[in-house]
Design a protein around this motif. Structure first.
Motif, PDB file in Angstrom:
ATOM      1  N   SER A 145       0.827  -1.205   0.000  1.00 62.74           N
ATOM      2  CA  SER A 145       0.000   0.000   0.000  1.00 62.74           C
ATOM      3  C   SER A 145       0.862   1.256   0.000  1.00 62.74           C
ATOM      4  O   SER A 145       0.594   2.207  -0.752  1.00 62.74           O
ATOM      5  N   VAL A 146       1.897   1.257   0.845  1.00 64.29           N
ATOM      6  CA  VAL A 146       2.813   2.404   0.893  1.00 64.29           C
ATOM      7  C   VAL A 146       3.526   2.563  -0.447  1.00 64.29           C
ATOM      8  O   VAL A 146       3.631   3.670  -0.992  1.00 64.29           O
ATOM      9  N   GLU A 151       4.368   5.172  -5.790  1.00 60.29           N
ATOM     10  CA  GLU A 151       4.371   5.063  -7.253  1.00 60.29           C
ATOM     11  C   GLU A 151       3.326   5.983  -7.867  1.00 60.29           C
ATOM     12  O   GLU A 151       3.574   6.618  -8.896  1.00 60.29           O
ATOM     13  N   ALA A 152       2.144   6.060  -7.225  1.00 63.95           N
ATOM     14  CA  ALA A 152       1.100   6.959  -7.728  1.00 63.95           C
ATOM     15  C   ALA A 152       1.558   8.412  -7.650  1.00 63.95           C
ATOM     16  O   ALA A 152       1.298   9.210  -8.556  1.00 63.95           O
ATOM     17  N   GLY A 153       2.253   8.740  -6.563  1.00 60.88           N
ATOM     18  CA  GLY A 153       2.766  10.100  -6.417  1.00 60.88           C
ATOM     19  C   GLY A 153       3.827  10.440  -7.436  1.00 60.88           C
ATOM     20  O   GLY A 153       3.894  11.577  -7.939  1.00 60.88           O
ATOM     21  N   ASP A 164      13.366   5.545  -5.707  1.00 63.15           N
ATOM     22  CA  ASP A 164      13.123   4.110  -5.774  1.00 63.15           C
ATOM     23  C   ASP A 164      11.922   3.819  -4.866  1.00 63.15           C
ATOM     24  O   ASP A 164      12.046   3.860  -3.637  1.00 63.15           O
ATOM     25  N   ALA A 165      10.756   3.557  -5.450  1.00 63.33           N
ATOM     26  CA  ALA A 165       9.517   3.412  -4.681  1.00 63.33           C
ATOM     27  C   ALA A 165       9.610   2.290  -3.654  1.00 63.33           C
ATOM     28  O   ALA A 165       9.154   2.437  -2.516  1.00 63.33           O
ATOM     29  N   GLN A 166      10.195   1.173  -4.025  1.00 69.30           N
ATOM     30  CA  GLN A 166      10.281   0.047  -3.102  1.00 69.30           C
ATOM     31  C   GLN A 166      11.179   0.377  -1.914  1.00 69.30           C
ATOM     32  O   GLN A 166      10.829   0.085  -0.763  1.00 69.30           O
TER      33      GLN A 166
END
Length: 210
Positions: A145-146, A151-153, A164-166
């Motif tokens: 979810s985070v 990623e959406a942001g 790096d989103a992850q």
């Protein structure tokens, strides 16, 4: 007329069932915070909630089922009732911040339940713990979810696209887990609400586009 009466009786029975289940789960959370998972028994939960052990057995069947129900109440049920309405329609960054703000409000609204969740998180480190599967699932879902919010942001421009989103998602979750650990260690002295407020500010400053 008979159908209406039967419907009213069913509604009243459902309300009584929900009320007793809520009291039992609240009692279970209190016992877990006070004495850990080992202190939790069906008899102790029934006594704390003002019911018989027989009712606890009827509702949950076993200690394992009771613990799994407690995890679900503090994760999936909480998220559906409180997080999802807050994040719906929000930008990537705002959805992440709103989720964290709801966590902070939950700390103030139901501190026993949040502390109980921290106890169950650490209990799940035991490979044989009955809480391990639902806690592992909860942790993975929260991380996803985070990461999805980040990623959406990055896509909608509210979070820097070069991140790096992850990795950032793991950093956020590690911060939340650290706060939970300190609060569990020093429940009377550690200001978890202030700590999470600071983390929210740091996340906004770190991820947001200036």
């Amino acid at each position: 007329m008979t159908i209406r009466v039967e419907g009213e009786l069913r509604n009243k029975q459902q309300m009584r069932t929900e009320r007793s289940a809520n009291r039992l789960l609240k009692a279970a959370a209190e016992i877990v915070v006070e004495g850990g998972v080992a202190a939790l028994t069906l008899a102790s939960v029934g006594e704390r909630a003002g019911y018989s052990r027989g009712l606890v057995t009827t509702r949950f069947g076993s200690k394992g089922n009771l613990l799994r129900a407690l995890v679900e109440r503090m994760t999936k049920t909480w998220a559906a009732a409180h997080v999802e309405p807050r994040v719906r329609g929000k930008s990537g960054l705002d959805s992440l911040l709103e989720m964290m703000r709801e966590m902070r409000e939950q700390m103030s609204r139901s501190p026993e339940e949040v502390l109980a969740l921290q106890v169950l998180l650490f209990d799940a480190l035991n490979p044989g713990s009955v809480t391990r599967p639902p806690i592992v699932e909860y942790n993975a879902n929260l991380l996803r979810s985070v990461e999805s919010s980040i990623e959406a942001g990055m896509h909608d421009g509210t979070i820097g696209s070069d991140l790096d989103a992850q990795r950032e998602a793991r950093w956020v979750l590690e911060g939340i887990r650290g706060i939970g650990f300190h609060w569990l260690l020093e429940p009377d002295d550690y200001d978890a609400v202030a700590a999470l407020t600071h983390l929210i500010e740091v996340v906004e400053a770190r991820l947001g586009v200036s």
